[in-house]
Motif scaffolding. Structure first.
Motif: not given
Length: 223
Positions: A18-27, A65-71, A81-87, A102-107
């Protein structure tokens, strides 16, 4: 006993993965702000719309913008963030209830362990914006204050949104914790209290300017 040892050993490998996946995904993420808040706020709640607007403004400042990804507030911030065209980054967690992506994540990353997820929030953010929420939100707030207070991480903006929600807690810190010398009076300066998305962006914008000036001075050799 052998089964227990095997189970514990595999748990270490899962944590490492999990640690490696998180770092590689967000690096390669770049400058980002973590936004926290409760999962139980509905779309018609004022704080939902405020979080959505705040995330949109931050995105227009070229911040992810980083969130917990939930509701709830998490969805609102991801959506803004998603609607403004960001990451829009969602750090999801596997829970028995309340948490669903939620449905507004592109990473997006899904974690099993809270402490790895919390590391990602602080590792890749240059500011925290904390909207009203429950125990999980309080956990993120006080962990960030502890890390800054003890100088385990750099001092960065910790912004509490919603005076009416937070004021009782702040009064308690002032009237109970400070008199008992559990914290110092100056520890109340570690966070900001705001009521509008524009105030959030002003605080974070000022911080970015100071960081840019400091980096420029460092390159010039100014002490």
């Amino acid at each position: 006993m052998d089964d227990l040892r095997t189970s514990e050993a595999w748990r270490v490998f899962r944590i490492q993965a999990e640690l490696i996946d998180g770092i590689e995904t967000l690096n390669d993420l770049g400058p980002a702000v973590s936004i926290f808040g409760g999962a139980r706020f509905k779309e018609d709640a004022p704080y939902y719309e405020a979080a959505r607007a705040t995330a949109g403004l931050l995105t227009r400042m070229n911040l992810a913008v980083i969130t917990g990804g939930g509701p709830g507030i998490m969805e609102a911030a991801s959506r803004g963030c998603f609607e403004a065209g960001g990451t829009s980054v969602g750090l999801n967690i596997t829970l028995p209830r309340e948490q669903h992506p939620n449905h507004y994540q592109n990473r997006s990353i899904t974690f099993r362990y809270f402490f790895i997820r919390k590391l990602m929030f602080v590792r890749f953010a240059m500011a925290y914006v904390i909207f009203p929420g429950g125990f999980g939100t309080m956990d993120e707030l006080f962990e960030s204050l502890t890390l800054v207070q003890t100088k385990k991480i750099r001092r960065f903006p910790i912004v509490l949104f919603g005076t009416s929600y937070w004021q009782g807690l702040i009064d308690w810190l002032r009237t109970e914790m400070i008199p008992h010398q559990a914290i110092a009076p100056g520890d109340l300066d570690l966070f900001h209290l705001v009521d509008t998305p524009e105030e959030v962006t002003t605080i974070i914008g000022d911080y970015l300017t100071r960081c840019s000036q400091f980096e420029g001075d460092q390159r010039k050799g100014v002490a």
